[in-house]
Write a protein that holds these residues in place. Structure first.
Motif, PDB file in Angstrom:
ATOM      1  N   ILE A 114       0.861  -1.183   0.000  1.00 39.61           N
ATOM      2  CA  ILE A 114       0.000   0.000   0.000  1.00 39.61           C
ATOM      3  C   ILE A 114       0.894   1.228   0.000  1.00 39.61           C
ATOM      4  N   GLY A 115       0.557   2.195  -0.820  1.00 41.28           N
ATOM      5  CA  GLY A 115       1.302   3.444  -0.786  1.00 41.28           C
ATOM      6  C   GLY A 115       2.321   3.578  -1.886  1.00 41.28           C
ATOM      7  N   THR A 116       3.272   4.491  -1.701  1.00 36.34           N
ATOM      8  CA  THR A 116       4.266   4.768  -2.728  1.00 36.34           C
ATOM      9  C   THR A 116       5.599   4.150  -2.348  1.00 36.34           C
ATOM     10  N   LYS A 117       6.625   4.459  -3.129  1.00 29.92           N
ATOM     11  CA  LYS A 117       7.934   3.849  -2.928  1.00 29.92           C
ATOM     12  C   LYS A 117       8.478   4.131  -1.520  1.00 29.92           C
ATOM     13  N   ASP A 118       8.391   5.388  -1.109  1.00 30.12           N
ATOM     14  CA  ASP A 118       8.984   5.737   0.179  1.00 30.12           C
ATOM     15  C   ASP A 118       7.974   6.000   1.291  1.00 30.12           C
ATOM     16  N   SER A 119       6.724   6.069   0.939  1.00 29.02           N
ATOM     17  CA  SER A 119       5.708   6.284   1.966  1.00 29.02           C
ATOM     18  C   SER A 119       4.694   5.153   1.883  1.00 29.02           C
ATOM     19  N   GLU A 168       7.762  13.134   0.886  1.00 23.14           N
ATOM     20  CA  GLU A 168       8.741  13.887   0.113  1.00 23.14           C
ATOM     21  C   GLU A 168       8.083  14.938  -0.780  1.00 23.14           C
ATOM     22  N   SER A 169       7.040  14.514  -1.515  1.00 18.00           N
ATOM     23  CA  SER A 169       6.497  15.461  -2.488  1.00 18.00           C
ATOM     24  C   SER A 169       5.846  16.651  -1.793  1.00 18.00           C
ATOM     25  N   GLY A 205       0.067   8.412  -1.646  1.00 18.92           N
ATOM     26  CA  GLY A 205       0.228   8.486  -3.086  1.00 18.92           C
ATOM     27  C   GLY A 205      -1.032   8.938  -3.797  1.00 18.92           C
ATOM     28  N   ILE A 206      -2.138   8.996  -3.095  1.00 18.57           N
ATOM     29  CA  ILE A 206      -3.379   9.508  -3.676  1.00 18.57           C
ATOM     30  C   ILE A 206      -3.160  11.009  -3.931  1.00 18.57           C
ATOM     31  N   THR A 207      -3.841  11.553  -4.935  1.00 12.82           N
ATOM     32  CA  THR A 207      -3.607  12.978  -5.204  1.00 12.82           C
ATOM     33  C   THR A 207      -4.531  13.845  -4.358  1.00 12.82           C
ATOM     34  N   LEU A 208      -4.114  15.095  -4.204  1.00 13.58           N
ATOM     35  CA  LEU A 208      -4.934  16.055  -3.466  1.00 13.58           C
ATOM     36  C   LEU A 208      -6.298  16.199  -4.126  1.00 13.58           C
ATOM     37  N   ARG A 209      -6.286  16.153  -5.474  1.00 13.82           N
ATOM     38  CA  ARG A 209      -7.545  16.305  -6.206  1.00 13.82           C
ATOM     39  C   ARG A 209      -8.545  15.205  -5.828  1.00 13.82           C
ATOM     40  N   GLU A 210      -8.032  13.968  -5.744  1.00 11.76           N
ATOM     41  CA  GLU A 210      -8.934  12.865  -5.385  1.00 11.76           C
ATOM     42  C   GLU A 210      -9.531  13.075  -3.999  1.00 11.76           C
ATOM     43  N   ILE A 211      -8.697  13.525  -3.058  1.00 12.42           N
ATOM     44  CA  ILE A 211      -9.219  13.732  -1.704  1.00 12.42           C
ATOM     45  C   ILE A 211     -10.241  14.865  -1.694  1.00 12.42           C
ATOM     46  N   MET A 224       3.709  16.880   5.524  1.00 10.80           N
ATOM     47  CA  MET A 224       2.635  15.929   5.814  1.00 10.80           C
ATOM     48  C   MET A 224       2.001  16.299   7.149  1.00 10.80           C
ATOM     49  N   GLY A 225       2.848  16.610   8.120  1.00 10.91           N
ATOM     50  CA  GLY A 225       2.337  16.961   9.435  1.00 10.91           C
ATOM     51  C   GLY A 225       1.537  15.825  10.010  1.00 10.91           C
ATOM     52  N   SER A 226       0.700  16.137  10.957  1.00  2.28           N
ATOM     53  CA  SER A 226      -0.075  15.067  11.567  1.00  2.28           C
ATOM     54  C   SER A 226      -1.306  14.751  10.728  1.00  2.28           C
TER      55      SER A 226
END
Lengths: 621, 238
Positions: free
Chosen positions: A367-372, A440-441, A395-401, A449-451
């Motif tokens: 689940i998730g991306t390479k580093d997260s 990272e992104s 890894g989901i985009t801000l737009r999707e959320i 990312m924060g909490s």
């Protein structure tokens, strides 16, 4: 050491879990789970629960229907809501007056009450079950999902969904190194904000040589608009405890602390109760399930300082000292609480641990991306249709959320920015909507990312005003030890405040930027190092707005009171007098059916007339 | 012994030393304000910042609190350090422009403007007095109150403390309230009077004894040097 009367052995607990699981399977009662976290209660869930219970009692349906008070279901916008089990019918905005219909029609006769169903704002379709609602479909509620199923005050309910199985598996089949390796290879990173790999942190603490070690659960959630830790503690406290016990076993700690803010009374109550119940079952204490491993967990209440969420300040606070950060190194993993190796993790991190142990590192790391890896819970708030807690894979985009899960911006307004990571985070503009969310992104884009706070802003938000809001928060919450953070946040606030008041001069923006970089560079702890983010990110993406304030003395969003004026458009004013009454300063005068006039000298720009006018005859300039 | 790199020099330090102590041992001066050898370290004034690390992953830390580690790479005078330090001085100056200590620092580091509104608070919350009272005078009569921009130093409940013996240790050590700057108009200005004075080093030019910490910073000796160069060039032509 011998078992006390009540505490159980490993096999006994296994038996209990099996029995409870079976009982849940065979359960033929219809269960109405009412979302009743702090937020649900504030919106009247307790009254709903009372009236439901009353109705059941009156109709003597105790053996057919039951009401279960659960933690937050995540969908704040729909509170108070009810999810039926096993059918998963979802009712929103339930009121006590509906309880008769709910019990008689839906619970007994499977008849759906249309007026209580959720209607999708974009398609106008009604959704019957929770999985049909767009808010839930794209989510992966691995950690929060169980909130719907269990009564947080009952350990047996947690057993019935397989709770504490991961702990049994750990104690029975894994040695501490294996646990750490599993956590390491799962790739989970700290959910508190900085994103340090959890397994490596555990390993540091395990390897540190000491006669005593501690683990701490950081539940000092203080970001404005963030409440995922609270909801997890309220709705599923045993999960957090289970994670902590597994962690303590892996690290070799025999004493744990939960540092929780005192402003969370329900979370405090539920976690206290959970500790007590776990002790009764021998899951906590001197000799856990007769394995020889012991762990005591104590609760420490925070007094409301934001900075105490920072590790070293938190440790100082637990020690009874003033909550101020210290220089790292030495890191808490080497010299922490009372100078002993200490491992601190966030509530959500601990909540992920049972899952990793249960399903394995391989499963989790997919689940998730390479580093997260894994999922992250965000509290989606602000100018958004579906306010609530969302748990999504990394890894989901801000737009999707924002648009798929959040349902977009209310009243058809335009999206302007999203603020992630709390006061230390940054504002990301529409161009960044397709940014995949990982540690990272987000950092690269100037936020963090924060909490997990996520505040959505629409076109009527002034970004300079937003920066001012967060700076005001930070100048209050900086501990004040470092000159850079204390004076820096104060001076940044002064400059931004001056700009919003229309007194900005040429050079102010450059000075603000220079100061922001210095604060970021020179401060000791994470709070100061990120305190400049609200300024830097808004400067990066919305510099033109700052310039409009300073050069043109205009607030493009129409927010900063000193830079706007309200004007009555003569052609549109029908003379209805609707704006005259709400004006607190009697600045508007006029007669019926004649164009009104607004005295600018009297106007305090409260906007009451603007809200009252039905003909769009008042504009902001 | 611990091996580290200090301004590209390989140096050795004792276990438990801070970067500041190591730098001092090797004769490298790092400016400090809230640091005092007789008191515990605090790391609040952020003047003693140094840059640690290599490549892209460098960061600024307060050298008075940072313990030396094997293989640590330290730079004490990078542009990043100087910029941050100058901003710290400017911030301090705007809080207590009457302090000679801070005005001197401003002169020394070329802070020639004060872009923030002066507050004249006379306390920069360096905490020296609090530590002096607690650690050297065994008084513990004063301490910090509140946080953030409301922070101040006072006795409990702002009343005369019975613990206070009026020893004056707090005033003795204060960098802001005792030594007053008598420059032209320190209230609203950066006096920089010290910059206009003739430095003693020009007569006996010695790179190691530069009173501006590193040779050439104040520019006086460079100005002196130029005619010499011309002389040499002229001599060459001849």
């Amino acid at each position: 050491m011998k078992n006390t009367n009540k505490s159980k052995s490993l096999d006994q607990i296994k038996k209990i879990i099996k029995e409870q699981k079976q009982a849940r399977k065979e359960d033929d009662k219809i269960t109405l789970t009412v979302s009743s976290g702090t937020c649900g209660q504030a919106r009247g869930s307790m009254e709903v629960i009372d009236s439901l219970k009353e109705t059941i009692e009156q109709k003597q349906l105790e053996d057919k229907v039951r009401v279960k008070v659960t933690g937050c279901h995540g969908f704040c916008e729909a509170e108070p809501n009810i999810i039926f089990q096993p059918d998963n019918i979802f009712y929103q905005h339930v009121k006590p007056k509906h309880s008769k219909d709910i019990i008689e029609k839906t619970a007994l006769n499977k008849e759906i009450l249309d007026q209580l169903l959720y209607t999708d704002p974009s398609t106008n379709e009604k959704a019957k079950k929770d999985e049909d609602i767009s808010f839930y479909t794209k989510q992966e509620r691995l950690v929060l999902g169980d909130n719907v199923l269990i009564d947080p005050t009952d350990i047996n309910d947690y057993f019935s969904i397989g709770g504490y199985n991961s702990l049994l598996k750990t104690l029975e089949t894994l040695n501490p190194e294996q646990v750490i390796n599993t956590v390491k290879s799962s790739g989970i990173r700290g959910r508190g904000g900085a994103g340090f790999p959890t397994g490596i942190k555990w390993e540091f603490t395990r390897k540190a040589k000491s006669d005593e070690k501690y683990i701490i659960c950081n539940a000092d959630e203080g970001d404005p608009g963030a409440y995922m830790d609270r909801s997890l503690m309220e709705g599923n406290p045993h999960r957090v405890l289970e994670g902590m016990i597994i962690g303590a076993y892996a690290i070799g700690a025999n004493q744990g602390f939960i540092y929780i803010r005192d402003e969370y009374p329900l979370a405090l109550k539920n976690i206290t109760l959970a500790i007590q119940q776990a002790k009764e079952f021998g899951l906590l204490g001197q000799n856990i399930l007769d394995t020889g491993f012991g762990l005591e967990i104590n609760i420490v209440k925070g007094a409301g300082a934001f900075v105490c969420g920072e590790e070293t300040a938190l440790i100082a606070s637990v020690e009874g000292k003033v909550g101020e950060p210290k220089q790292r190194p030495p890191f808490p993993a080497v010299k922490g609480l009372w100078k002993k190796p200490t491992n601190i993790n966030n509530v959500e991190t601990w909540g992920n641990i049972p899952l990793i142990i249960e399903k394995g590192a391989d499963w989790y790391s997919q689940i998730g991306t390479k580093d997260s890896k894994g999922t992250k819970i965000f509290s989606l708030v602000g100018k958004i249709n579906n306010t609530g807690l969302v748990e999504v894979p990394m890894g989901i985009t801000l737009r999707e959320i924002i648009f798929d899960i959040g349902g977009g911006i209310p009243e058809g307004k335009k999206f302007k920015a999203v603020q992630t990571g709390g006061p230390s985070g940054g504002c990301l503009p529409a161009e960044k909507l397709d940014l995949p969310i990982d540690y990272e992104s987000l950092t690269e884009a100037g936020s963090i990312m924060g909490s997990g706070g996520m505040i959505v802003m629409d076109e009527n938000t002034c970004m300079v005003d937003v920066a001012k809001y967060f700076l005001n928060f930070l100048r209050d919450e900086s501990c004040g030890k470092c000159l850079s953070c204390r004076e820096g946040t104060q001076r940044m606030w002064e400059i931004v405040n001056k700009i919003t008041e229309g007194n900005g001069k040429k050079g102010d923006i450059e000075l603000l930027e220079e100061l922001a970089y210095a604060v970021k560079d020179a401060s000791m702890c994470g709070l100061g190092q990120t305190a400049a983010n609200p300024v830097l990110s808004t400067l990066r993406y919305f510099r033109d707005e700052y310039e409009a304030h300073v050069v043109d003395k205009k607030c493009p969003a129409g927010v900063c009171k000193d830079l706007i004026r309200y004007i009555i458009i003569e052609d549109k004013c029908t003379g209805c007098m609707a704006c005259i009454k709400p004006c607190p300063e009697d600045a508007i005068t006029g007669e019926l059916k004649k164009v009104h006039t607004l005295d600018e000298n009297k106007c305090i720009r409260c906007g009451a007339c603007y809200e009252a006018c039905k003909f769009d005859a008042i504009k902001i300039e | 012994m611990i091996n580290l790199k200090l301004n590209k020099l390989d140096v050795k330090a004792e276990q438990g030393w801070t970067i500041l102590e190591t730098a001092k041992y090797y004769g490298l001066e790092i400016p400090t304000l809230c640091y005092n050898e007789g008191l515990s370290t605090y790391g609040g004034c952020r003047l003693c910042l140094v840059e640690i690390g290599e490549g892209e992953n460098t960061k600024l830390v307060s050298s008075c609190t940072y313990p030396v580690e094997e293989g640590l790479v330290v730079h004490t005078d990078t542009k990043r350090v100087l910029n941050a330090r100058k901003m710290m001085i400017e911030l301090m100056l705007s809080v207590a422009p009457n302090s000679k200590t801070i005005q001197d620092l401003a002169s020394k580091f070329g802070v020639t403007q004060m872009r923030f509104e002066a507050r004249n608070e006379e306390c920069i919350l360096c905490g020296l007095c609090v530590r002096m009272c607690a650690e050297q005078m065994d008084g513990k009569a004063i301490g910090f109150q509140n946080r953030g921009h409301k922070r101040k130093i006072s006795t409990p409940f702002d009343v005369r403390s019975e613990e206070c013996r009026l020893c004056g240790g707090c005033m003795y050590i204060c960098p802001a309230c005792q030594l007053r700057c008598h420059g032209p108009d320190p209230d609203s200005d950066v006096c920089n009077a010290c910059l206009t004075m003739d430095p003693t080093c020009v007569d006996v030019y010695d790179e190691l004894q530069c009173w501006m910490y590193d040779a050439g910073r104040c520019g006086t000796c460079v100005r002196e040097e130029e005619p010499n160069k011309k002389d040499i060039q002229n001599a060459d032509k001849k």
